[in-house]
Design a protein around this motif. Structure first.
Motif, PDB file in Angstrom:
ATOM      1  N   ASP A 193       1.520  -8.203  12.562  1.00 37.46           N
ATOM      2  CA  ASP A 193       2.168  -9.476  12.263  1.00 37.46           C
ATOM      3  C   ASP A 193       1.157 -10.617  12.260  1.00 37.46           C
ATOM      4  O   ASP A 193       1.226 -11.528  11.431  1.00 37.46           O
ATOM      5  CB  ASP A 193       3.263  -9.746  13.298  1.00 37.46           C
ATOM      6  N   ARG A 194       0.190 -10.555  13.188  1.00 40.11           N
ATOM      7  CA  ARG A 194      -0.798 -11.624  13.307  1.00 40.11           C
ATOM      8  C   ARG A 194      -1.845 -11.586  12.198  1.00 40.11           C
ATOM      9  O   ARG A 194      -2.287 -12.623  11.719  1.00 40.11           O
ATOM     10  CB  ARG A 194      -1.507 -11.550  14.667  1.00 40.11           C
ATOM     11  N   ASN A 195      -2.282 -10.388  11.823  1.00 38.19           N
ATOM     12  CA  ASN A 195      -3.442 -10.312  10.939  1.00 38.19           C
ATOM     13  C   ASN A 195      -3.096 -10.195   9.452  1.00 38.19           C
ATOM     14  O   ASN A 195      -3.978 -10.254   8.605  1.00 38.19           O
ATOM     15  CB  ASN A 195      -4.371  -9.153  11.351  1.00 38.19           C
ATOM     16  N   ARG A 196      -1.817 -10.059   9.129  1.00 35.68           N
ATOM     17  CA  ARG A 196      -1.469  -9.783   7.733  1.00 35.68           C
ATOM     18  C   ARG A 196      -1.817 -10.946   6.790  1.00 35.68           C
ATOM     19  O   ARG A 196      -2.244 -10.712   5.652  1.00 35.68           O
ATOM     20  CB  ARG A 196       0.008  -9.425   7.613  1.00 35.68           C
ATOM     21  N   ALA A 197      -1.675 -12.190   7.259  1.00 35.73           N
ATOM     22  CA  ALA A 197      -1.964 -13.328   6.385  1.00 35.73           C
ATOM     23  C   ALA A 197      -3.452 -13.444   6.046  1.00 35.73           C
ATOM     24  O   ALA A 197      -3.809 -13.574   4.865  1.00 35.73           O
ATOM     25  CB  ALA A 197      -1.443 -14.624   7.001  1.00 35.73           C
ATOM     26  N   PRO A 198      -4.369 -13.400   7.028  1.00 38.86           N
ATOM     27  CA  PRO A 198      -5.788 -13.473   6.663  1.00 38.86           C
ATOM     28  C   PRO A 198      -6.262 -12.272   5.858  1.00 38.86           C
ATOM     29  O   PRO A 198      -7.123 -12.409   4.982  1.00 38.86           O
ATOM     30  CB  PRO A 198      -6.505 -13.565   8.011  1.00 38.86           C
ATOM     31  N   ILE A 199      -5.705 -11.085   6.128  1.00 40.29           N
ATOM     32  CA  ILE A 199      -6.066  -9.919   5.317  1.00 40.29           C
ATOM     33  C   ILE A 199      -5.610 -10.124   3.884  1.00 40.29           C
ATOM     34  O   ILE A 199      -6.354  -9.877   2.926  1.00 40.29           O
ATOM     35  CB  ILE A 199      -5.459  -8.632   5.899  1.00 40.29           C
ATOM     36  N   LEU A 200      -4.381 -10.575   3.715  1.00 40.25           N
ATOM     37  CA  LEU A 200      -3.849 -10.779   2.365  1.00 40.25           C
ATOM     38  C   LEU A 200      -4.695 -11.757   1.568  1.00 40.25           C
ATOM     39  O   LEU A 200      -4.912 -11.563   0.366  1.00 40.25           O
ATOM     40  CB  LEU A 200      -2.403 -11.271   2.449  1.00 40.25           C
ATOM     41  N   GLU A 258      -3.059   3.342   0.814  1.00 40.52           N
ATOM     42  CA  GLU A 258      -3.308   2.887   2.182  1.00 40.52           C
ATOM     43  C   GLU A 258      -3.392   4.095   3.089  1.00 40.52           C
ATOM     44  O   GLU A 258      -2.458   4.905   3.159  1.00 40.52           O
ATOM     45  CB  GLU A 258      -2.198   1.950   2.671  1.00 40.52           C
ATOM     46  N   ILE A 259      -4.495   4.237   3.793  1.00 40.27           N
ATOM     47  CA  ILE A 259      -4.715   5.345   4.724  1.00 40.27           C
ATOM     48  C   ILE A 259      -4.440   4.840   6.137  1.00 40.27           C
ATOM     49  O   ILE A 259      -5.001   3.849   6.572  1.00 40.27           O
ATOM     50  CB  ILE A 259      -6.159   5.874   4.601  1.00 40.27           C
ATOM     51  N   GLY A 260      -3.573   5.541   6.846  1.00 39.96           N
ATOM     52  CA  GLY A 260      -3.227   5.128   8.200  1.00 39.96           C
ATOM     53  C   GLY A 260      -2.285   3.938   8.203  1.00 39.96           C
ATOM     54  O   GLY A 260      -2.573   2.911   8.824  1.00 39.96           O
ATOM     55  N   SER A 261      -1.147   4.070   7.533  1.00 42.38           N
ATOM     56  CA  SER A 261      -0.228   2.931   7.378  1.00 42.38           C
ATOM     57  C   SER A 261       0.473   2.533   8.669  1.00 42.38           C
ATOM     58  O   SER A 261       1.022   1.436   8.746  1.00 42.38           O
ATOM     59  CB  SER A 261       0.819   3.249   6.306  1.00 42.38           C
ATOM     60  N   HIS A 313       2.027  -3.546   7.043  1.00 39.99           N
ATOM     61  CA  HIS A 313       1.084  -3.991   6.023  1.00 39.99           C
ATOM     62  C   HIS A 313       1.563  -3.573   4.643  1.00 39.99           C
ATOM     63  O   HIS A 313       1.505  -4.367   3.691  1.00 39.99           O
ATOM     64  CB  HIS A 313      -0.310  -3.413   6.292  1.00 39.99           C
ATOM     65  N   ALA A 314       2.019  -2.340   4.508  1.00 40.80           N
ATOM     66  CA  ALA A 314       2.497  -1.867   3.207  1.00 40.80           C
ATOM     67  C   ALA A 314       3.630  -2.750   2.702  1.00 40.80           C
ATOM     68  O   ALA A 314       3.646  -3.159   1.527  1.00 40.80           O
ATOM     69  CB  ALA A 314       2.958  -0.417   3.318  1.00 40.80           C
ATOM     70  N   TRP A 370       1.862   0.355  -4.231  1.00 44.57           N
ATOM     71  CA  TRP A 370       1.253   0.504  -2.907  1.00 44.57           C
ATOM     72  C   TRP A 370       1.709   1.829  -2.299  1.00 44.57           C
ATOM     73  O   TRP A 370       2.862   1.981  -1.918  1.00 44.57           O
ATOM     74  CB  TRP A 370       1.632  -0.667  -2.002  1.00 44.57           C
ATOM     75  N   GLN A 371       0.783   2.786  -2.228  1.00 42.65           N
ATOM     76  CA  GLN A 371       1.097   4.110  -1.697  1.00 42.65           C
ATOM     77  C   GLN A 371       0.700   4.191  -0.227  1.00 42.65           C
ATOM     78  O   GLN A 371      -0.484   4.261   0.099  1.00 42.65           O
ATOM     79  CB  GLN A 371       0.371   5.198  -2.497  1.00 42.65           C
ATOM     80  N   ALA A 372       1.681   4.167   0.649  1.00 44.81           N
ATOM     81  CA  ALA A 372       1.413   4.311   2.081  1.00 44.81           C
ATOM     82  C   ALA A 372       1.185   5.778   2.424  1.00 44.81           C
ATOM     83  O   ALA A 372       1.703   6.685   1.763  1.00 44.81           O
ATOM     84  CB  ALA A 372       2.595   3.772   2.882  1.00 44.81           C
ATOM     85  N   SER A 373       0.412   6.018   3.496  1.00 46.43           N
ATOM     86  CA  SER A 373       0.189   7.390   3.971  1.00 46.43           C
ATOM     87  C   SER A 373      -0.165   7.355   5.449  1.00 46.43           C
ATOM     88  O   SER A 373      -0.647   6.350   5.961  1.00 46.43           O
ATOM     89  CB  SER A 373      -0.938   8.073   3.175  1.00 46.43           C
ATOM     90  N   ASP A 374       0.081   8.468   6.134  1.00 43.50           N
ATOM     91  CA  ASP A 374      -0.238   8.558   7.554  1.00 43.50           C
ATOM     92  C   ASP A 374       0.045   9.978   8.023  1.00 43.50           C
ATOM     93  O   ASP A 374       0.428  10.861   7.237  1.00 43.50           O
ATOM     94  CB  ASP A 374       0.596   7.558   8.364  1.00 43.50           C
ATOM     95  N   HIS A 375      -0.130  10.181   9.332  1.00 39.04           N
ATOM     96  CA  HIS A 375       0.238  11.443   9.969  1.00 39.04           C
ATOM     97  C   HIS A 375       1.731  11.693   9.754  1.00 39.04           C
ATOM     98  O   HIS A 375       2.529  10.739   9.773  1.00 39.04           O
ATOM     99  CB  HIS A 375      -0.075  11.369  11.467  1.00 39.04           C
ATOM    100  N   PRO A 376       2.135  12.935   9.548  1.00 41.70           N
ATOM    101  CA  PRO A 376       3.551  13.218   9.285  1.00 41.70           C
ATOM    102  C   PRO A 376       4.511  12.635  10.325  1.00 41.70           C
ATOM    103  O   PRO A 376       5.632  12.235   9.981  1.00 41.70           O
ATOM    104  CB  PRO A 376       3.612  14.747   9.283  1.00 41.70           C
TER     105      PRO A 376
END
Length: 207
Positions: A11-18, A33-36, A41-42, A54-60
């Motif tokens: 929640d905090r970092n999404r604006a500067p990343i964007l 996106e690896i490790g969603s 973020h997605a 935007w293709q999210a992905s992560d551990h099952p």
């Protein structure tokens, strides 16, 4: 009970990343996106960058929560998340690779390299050529050391906490990660200072 998880850090970092992604992904079409993680973020980036798929992905284990979040958001550019992670065997790389077109022209990952073992970081980079288009960009957010030195006392403390939890984890040296990137044909395009002593490093693949 809802499977949707929430991270205050996302929640905090999404604006500067964007703000950085808007520059580097303006002419892109498909992002992996690896490790969603929680999927925050997605959801946020797909909504703000509606021209992207935007293709999210992560551990099952994390996919039900990510899928529930994206389904609730109702965004047309977020397909179902994939099971994907860095694997050491039978060969170092990303897997399992789905039976789908994998020529992503952008890859994004946040707060993952310091959670993985170094062997898994190496596997992640080894697997990038299999999923990236010839002119793709790679965007990695998180803490980095510079020439073996911590960028702040808080990062030193965070690294100690990481290693106490898992000795194989830890903040990575930027130069060592750059060497992995160079090994798969990626050259550093930008290194952006971010809040809370993090960085957003962007590499571009030579076509």
């Amino acid at each position: 009970m809802s499977q949707i998880r929430w991270s205050e850090a996302c929640d905090r970092n999404r604006a500067p990343i964007l703000a950085v992604l808007q520059r580097h992904l303006a002419a892109r079409h498909r992002v992996l996106e690896i490790g969603s993680g929680t999927g925050q973020h997605a959801e946020h980036f797909a909504a703000a960058l509606s021209h992207l798929q935007w293709q999210a992905s992560d551990h099952p284990d994390h996919l039900p929560g990510i899928g529930a979040r994206l389904q609730a958001a109702g965004l047309p550019n977020t397909p179902a998340p994939w099971p994907l992670q860095a694997e050491l065997s039978p060969a170092a790389g990303l897997g399992p690779l789905p039976d789908a077109p994998l020529a992503f022209d952008a890859v994004f990952t946040a707060n993952t390299l310091h959670i993985m073992s170094w062997a898994h970081v190496q596997a992640l980079f080894a697997g990038l050529p299999a999923v990236m288009a010839e002119d793709a960009v790679l965007c990695v957010y998180g803490p980095f050391n510079a020439h073996g030195a911590y960028s702040s006392e808080s990062n030193r403390q965070f690294d100690a906490w990481l290693k106490a939890r898992d000795p194989a984890s830890g903040i990575r040296d930027a130069e060592a990660v750059d060497a992995l990137a160079a090994g798969v044909g990626l050259r550093l395009a930008e290194d952006v200072a971010m809040p809370a002593n993090n960085r957003l490093r962007v590499w571009r693949r030579a076509g």
